[in-house]
Scaffold this motif. Structure first.
Motif, PDB file in Angstrom:
ATOM      1  N   TYR A 149     -24.802  26.156  52.588  1.00  0.00           N
ATOM      2  CA  TYR A 149     -25.021  26.869  51.327  1.00  0.00           C
ATOM      3  C   TYR A 149     -23.709  27.487  51.037  1.00  0.00           C
ATOM      4  O   TYR A 149     -23.173  28.381  51.796  1.00  0.00           O
ATOM      5  N   ASN A 150     -22.969  26.896  49.696  1.00  0.00           N
ATOM      6  CA  ASN A 150     -21.704  27.297  49.474  1.00  0.00           C
ATOM      7  C   ASN A 150     -22.188  28.724  48.371  1.00  0.00           C
ATOM      8  O   ASN A 150     -22.808  28.269  47.502  1.00  0.00           O
ATOM      9  N   SER A 151     -21.828  29.855  48.713  1.00  0.00           N
ATOM     10  CA  SER A 151     -22.004  31.089  48.012  1.00  0.00           C
ATOM     11  C   SER A 151     -21.640  30.948  46.599  1.00  0.00           C
ATOM     12  O   SER A 151     -22.104  31.658  45.694  1.00  0.00           O
ATOM     13  N   ASP A 160     -27.286  16.974  34.538  1.00  0.00           N
ATOM     14  CA  ASP A 160     -28.883  16.431  34.468  1.00  0.00           C
ATOM     15  C   ASP A 160     -29.729  17.391  35.155  1.00  0.00           C
ATOM     16  O   ASP A 160     -30.739  16.960  35.143  1.00  0.00           O
ATOM     17  N   GLY A 161     -29.420  18.547  35.410  1.00  0.00           N
ATOM     18  CA  GLY A 161     -30.281  19.489  35.868  1.00  0.00           C
ATOM     19  C   GLY A 161     -30.577  19.262  37.471  1.00  0.00           C
ATOM     20  O   GLY A 161     -31.424  19.971  38.018  1.00  0.00           O
ATOM     21  N   ASN A 162     -29.714  18.515  38.102  1.00  0.00           N
ATOM     22  CA  ASN A 162     -29.912  18.385  39.578  1.00  0.00           C
ATOM     23  C   ASN A 162     -28.845  19.720  40.248  1.00  0.00           C
ATOM     24  O   ASN A 162     -27.851  19.797  39.682  1.00  0.00           O
ATOM     25  N   PRO A 163     -29.340  19.800  41.541  1.00  0.00           N
ATOM     26  CA  PRO A 163     -28.527  20.859  42.106  1.00  0.00           C
ATOM     27  C   PRO A 163     -27.149  20.263  42.576  1.00  0.00           C
ATOM     28  O   PRO A 163     -27.164  19.091  43.013  1.00  0.00           O
ATOM     29  N   VAL A 164     -26.133  20.952  42.258  1.00  0.00           N
ATOM     30  CA  VAL A 164     -24.701  20.769  42.774  1.00  0.00           C
ATOM     31  C   VAL A 164     -24.650  20.441  44.090  1.00  0.00           C
ATOM     32  O   VAL A 164     -25.216  20.939  45.033  1.00  0.00           O
ATOM     33  N   PRO A 165     -23.745  19.531  44.706  1.00  0.00           N
ATOM     34  CA  PRO A 165     -23.535  19.484  46.325  1.00  0.00           C
ATOM     35  C   PRO A 165     -23.063  20.796  46.939  1.00  0.00           C
ATOM     36  O   PRO A 165     -22.437  21.414  46.197  1.00  0.00           O
TER      37      PRO A 165
END
Length: 1118
Positions: A149-151, A160-165
């Motif tokens: 988890y990068n803060s 596209d609405g997908n969580p970023v890396p």
């Protein structure tokens, strides 16, 4: 005399028949002339008489007595002061008064603080052990992939609405304990600076390894719910923070925070150090190279703390100190000195040829002398050489000063893309147990400077010494709601300290390398620490304070770390290097400071001058200081008790049922910042305010709450004794026909932090809309102080009202506060129970005054000397009511209200000071900010002639062409470094910088009840009469208005004046080394240290002939 003058004229005009006939023959013109002469003569005589006899002191005295009775009656009636004093008088037989034992109190507070800080140290130790064990069993994997988890990226999605890396869903909830920030108390997360690649194998392996800390974070927080932020700062640059938060970048989307720059990291990673920074300012260091060098110096300065010592030397053809005042010595690297150095570094310019040998010799001499004389840190010593090349052979310098022990480490920083002298620069570092780095861009600076910390940490790591460190006070500017905190909390309580411990690699194969994995730590908000020294035990003027081993303030009610720049509050440049002697400045011999810095336990008495109401009013106190050390920390605690009311505390007792009934009254509040019950331990209690917590504890709904039984006992007692005031105030308010317009609020406060108040006027009509609201910190009980009306009343005789006009203006008008103390006496001991008062509009007080200060036209003036009838509404009379500090309450000119009278009429105020009715008191502020006009400096070199300009242009073109061939980098041709030095003057406006100021305060001498005098002002004279208004702190002043003395007497202002020190005195102050207590541990040497790891760089092939062509041409055109 007017009659005599007229008779004399008659005799003159009728003296002889001849003269009479002559007069008659002169005609009307001569008659008019004689009449004019008579008017002038009589007028001048009249003026002379009026200047001496115009004002009647007896009349002014009658006015003063009448006005005093009027306002005393008004204040007594609407405040209910006599009733409250009677209620406390009635219970005197049931209370006991005890003398406060300061020695026992400071010892008890210190023990409680030691216990609290001990819990924090225990938590940090458990984190360090867990991190080292995790690393021991972790095998480094170059290809490891791990999604953490990068803060910066949590809860964000792509197009596209997908969580970023490295993002993903991360639950956040607002938490009272963490300053109302949205946090995740079940998970930590990772912050990585923008200039560090977040997928770097070192980062990924470190993050994966440190996942083991999550369980320890949570376990620590459960065991000690008062813990705040816990963290692990990795030597690779990532920062693991618990609880996890959403990290907010700056306006450019950049995160500059690097945990390795923080004081807690640096102090834990290294022992104290003496550092000499040696910078090359020869001609070859122009342009970008000088910019990089300056940035490198500033970055090194940022890695130093108050336990370190520093100096900066610049060299070219000759050696010079950046600050000539510091020649030949080391100065403490506190925030003040570091910022001073940074300003001077900005003014460095290049010129001449670089000869580093003399600079190195000078540096070794400073360090050797410091060690011999027992000065500086007496631990690590280092020279930081910043240059673009070193051509000299100075092996003999090292042989003379540093070999074979190599006690002084030498770190070298090669600046620019040029690699010709890289081997020389590296040789210097490797042969002096240092480290070599190559810095070619500004982006390289941060990482390369950090390397020296890891080298200095090697002896400690190899020896496996886990020293726990405590930082100086600091203000965290990372979190997003800092501006709100600045505006809502007491300034001295915004600060925090951190406890930290280094984390080492325990792997045997890398033992000699002394690998520092990072630093673990936790923060301690100083306001939480100061809660352990409750205000109610210290009295109205008492307080507690903390200092470090260096004598710097950790917490003190008079510490002001913020200043206003425009509309924003900002930390002062020197906010955490304010010395105890600069706050307790009456300790001129520094006996208090010396004893506390040495960690002694003892007492001291001082007569002090202190100020209230934002520094405008002086109070004289007799203070007893009690102090002791807090074991296992570098801190010392002091408490102050004022003689008089502060010496005693009274204890009364009532039943819980009786007290609880009165505690629930709607007009009652208790100090929200005091700790009656500890609501921060159980998360379920954090949403309770103090009054709610007290009620739930007393009713048995929350029996597990930890409450201060003694404070609750006092609060319940005060609630019962003050309960009749509610009915009294309500009855007055309901009698609308008998109410005076302009009486807005009645209020009282007691030593237990209890307050009651009654609003006589609705919010829509009330002028003082903010008075006694949560934003009105000056008039409320806070962790920092008692209300200003309470403090001022305590220094005035109980039962007599003190009147003053608050400094701040309200939007609709101005107000007056009347307040008086309420006491309890048992035998010969008197303790203050509280203060009571009323807030009124200025207009109400004015109406009472103008009605009294005017004699009727039909007044019998027989036997009265001077003007009769005397009226303040007359054009030639000015009337004022001023308070005991010389501030105007009432004047014909309404704009005068609230001003210091010396600014209104300098002649009268000067005379009052000369006559002893007022005395001037000098106060000092060693935390002031003053405006300075910064001089603009140009790095431009004047074009002395067209030929010189042409030569410069030719030199620029050819040298850059050659550099292009050397560097094989076409981008370098366009870089700023290669442009001629022709920057324009940079204009800077007025800026604020720390300074010392002296400012006056004025106080009335009560033994002088009345006076009158005549002031001679050229061709006229001004008479004035001053009369004390009985049973108050006010004076009535009647002044003759038809004589202007402004040319003879300048106005007296209360503006602070900067204390200007002559150059030699200023230098002595800057160089002076105050007594300090050095940290106990020092790790500067270990025989198993691997000094061969001293840095390195890749080299480019170089044409020797091309290189010498470049040098030859540069020499020709220089």
């Amino acid at each position: 005399m007017q009659i005599a003058a007229a008779a004399g004229m008659n005799r003159w005009s009728l003296g002889s028949a001849g003269n009479a006939i002559k007069l008659d023959r002169s005609g009307p013109h001569r008659a008019r002339l004689m009449m004019l002469m008579w008017i002038i003569l009589s007028g001048s005589l009249c003026l002379m008489v009026d200047g001496q006899m115009k004002l009647s002191p007896e009349t002014v005295q009658k006015w003063a007595v009448s006005f005093g009775k009027e306002i005393a009656s008004l204040s007594t009636r609407y405040s209910g002061a006599k009733l409250l004093q009677k209620k406390y008088k009635d219970v005197e037989g049931a209370v006991k008064i005890e003398e406060v034992n300061g020695e026992e109190l400071v010892k008890k507070f210190a023990e409680e603080m030691e216990e609290m800080l001990g819990r924090k140290m225990k938590s940090v130790k458990s984190l360090a052990e867990a991190a080292e064990d995790a690393d021991l069993y972790h095998e480094y994997n170059e290809t490891l992939e791990f999604d953490y988890y990068n803060s910066m990226l949590i809860n964000t999605v792509d197009e596209d609405g997908n969580p970023v890396p490295l993002g993903g869903e991360f639950q956040l909830e607002e938490n009272e304990h963490f300053s109302k920030l949205a946090v995740n108390t079940q998970q930590s997360n990772i912050q990585v600076p923008t200039n560090v690649y977040n997928r770097d194998p070192d980062i990924v392996n470190g993050v994966y390894m440190s996942e083991a800390l999550n369980d320890i974070f949570i376990d620590n927080f459960q065991k000690d719910p008062t813990l705040t932020w816990q963290y692990f700062g990795s030597s690779t640059g990532f920062f693991r923070l618990y609880p996890g938060i959403q990290w907010i970048p700056d306006e450019n989307g950049v995160v500059t925070f690097d945990c390795r720059n923080r004081n807690w990291y640096i102090q834990a990673a290294t022992s104290p150090k003496d550092v000499i920074i040696v910078v090359d300012v020869s001609g070859s260091m122009k342009g970008l190279r000088l910019t990089i060098a300056k940035h490198t110096i500033n970055t090194i300065l940022d890695t130093l703390g108050e336990n370190d010592f520093v100096n900066i030397i610049a060299y070219s053809d000759y050696v010079r100190y950046v600050e000539p005042c510091f020649k030949g010595t080391l100065v403490q690297a506190d925030l003040d000195n570091r910022e001073h150095f940074k300003l001077l570094v900005e003014e460095l310019h290049v010129k001449g040829e670089g000869k580093v040998k003399n600079a190195m010799m000078e540096s070794f001499k400073i360090l050797n002398e410091a060690a011999a004389l027992g000065q500086g840190s007496l631990c690590n010593q280092a020279i930081m050489l910043i240059t673009d090349g070193a051509m000299e052979d100075f092996q003999d310098v090292f042989e003379k000063f540093n070999w074979p022990e190599r006690r002084v480490r030498v770190f070298t920083y090669l600046i620019g893309r040029e690699m010709t002298f890289a081997e020389n620069v590296k040789w210097i570092a490797c042969n002096n147990k240092g480290y070599y780095t190559h810095i070619s861009t500004l982006a390289d600076v941060q990482e390369n400077v950090m390397e020296y910390l890891h080298v200095l940490s090697r002896p400690m790591v190899i020896n496996h010494d886990h020293d726990i460190i405590w930082t100086e006070a600091y203000m965290d500017s990372v979190f997003p709601n800092k501006d709100e905190l600045f505006n809502t909390q007491a300034q001295s309580l915004l600060l925090m300290t951190s406890v930290a411990m280094p984390v080492f690699s325990k792997k045997k194969e890398t033992l000699s390398h002394g690998i520092l994995l990072g630093v673990v730590g936790t923060d301690v908000a100083l306001k939480e620490l100061m809660r352990l020294a409750p205000r109610y035990k210290l009295g109205v003027h008492g307080y507690a304070y903390l200092i470090t081993n260096n004598g710097y303030i950790l917490s003190h009610p008079d510490l002001r770390p913020l200043y206003k720049e425009g509309k924003k509050l900002k930390p002062k440049p020197n906010y955490n290097s304010v010395d105890l002697s600069e706050v307790e400045w009456e300790d001129t011999e520094e006996k208090l400071r010396t004893a506390m810095v040495k960690g002694e336990t003892g007492t001291l008495f001082l007569d002090v001058r202190t100020s209230v109401d934002k520094g405008t009013r002086v109070m004289f106190l007799r203070n007893d200081y009690f102090y002791t050390v807090i074991n296992e920390t570098p801190f010392s605690l002091g408490i102050v008790l004022s003689r008089g009311y502060g010496q005693y505390i009274f204890i009364g007792n009532v039943s819980v049922e009786e007290g609880l009934h009165d505690l629930l009254a709607p007009d009652l509040t208790i100090a929200s910042e005091w700790t009656y019950c500890e609501t921060d331990i159980d998360p379920a209690h954090r949403k309770l305010n103090q009054l709610q917590a007290v009620v739930r504890y007393l009713t048995g709904k929350e029996p597990d709450l930890e409450c201060d039984v003694q404070l609750l006992q006092q609060t319940l007692f005060d609630a019962v004794v003050t309960a009749p005031m509610e009915a009294y105030w309500t009855a007055l308010m309901l009698n609308t026909s008998g109410m005076d317009d302009g009486v807005e609020t009645a209020f009282l406060g007691t030593r237990s932090g209890l307050m009651r108040f009654q609003r006589y006027t609705g919010i829509e009509k009330r002028i003082a809309k903010s008075f006694l609201t949560s934003t009105d910190k000056e008039n409320m009980f806070t962790l920092d102080h008692f209300p200003v009306w309470y403090r001022r009343a305590a220094e005035y005789p109980a039962g007599q009202f003190l009147y003053y006009m608050p400094r701040q203006e309200t939007r609709a008008g101005r107000i007056v506060i009347a307040t008086t103390a309420v006491t309890v006496t048992v035998g010969k001991k008197t303790a203050i129970a509280g203060a009571i008062g009323v807030q009124m509009t200025l207009e109400l007080i004015e109406s009472k005054f103008w009605a009294i200060a005017a004699q009727p036209n039909d007044t019998d003036c027989s036997g009265v000397e001077g003007i009769c009838p005397l009226r303040c509404d007359s054009v030639d009379i000015d009337c004022y009511v001023i308070d005991n500090n010389g501030f105007v309450l009432i004047s014909k000119q309404r704009n005068d209200a609230g001003r210091f009278y010396g600014e209104v009429d300098g002649s009268v105020m000067t005379t009052l000071i000369r006559m002893g009715m007022f005395k001037r008191v000098s106060l000092f502020d060693y935390q002031a900010m003053c405006k300075i006009n910064s001089h603009s400096v140009s790095s431009a070199r004047p074009l002395l002639s067209p030929f010189y300009g042409l030569a410069s242009t030719l030199k620029w073109f050819l040298s850059n062409f050659l550099l292009f061939l050397l560097e094989f980098n076409i981008c370098g041709f366009w870089h700023m470094e290669h442009f001629a030095e022709a920057s324009a003057h940079k204009k800077k406006g007025d800026i604020l910088q720390p300074c010392d100021t002296e400012y006056p305060s004025f106080v009335y001498e009560p033994s002088v009840k009345e006076t009158n005098s005549i002031i001679k002002c050229g061709r006229c004279q001004k008479m004035f009469v001053v009369q004390q208004i009985p049973d108050s702190n006010l004076l009535m002043l009647v002044v003759q208005a038809d004589c202007d003395c402004s040319r003879q007497y300048s106005r007296i202002t209360m503006e602070p004046k900067e204390v200007k020190y002559i150059a030699s005195v200023k230098c002595d102050r800057m160089r002076s080394q105050k007594i300090r207590r050095r940290p106990e541990s020092c790790h500067s040497f270990h025989p198993q240290e691997n000094a061969d790891d001293c840095g390195g760089a890749s080299f480019i092939s170089l044409s020797t002939s091309l290189f010498f062509t470049c040098l030859t041409f540069a020499a020709l055109v220089s």
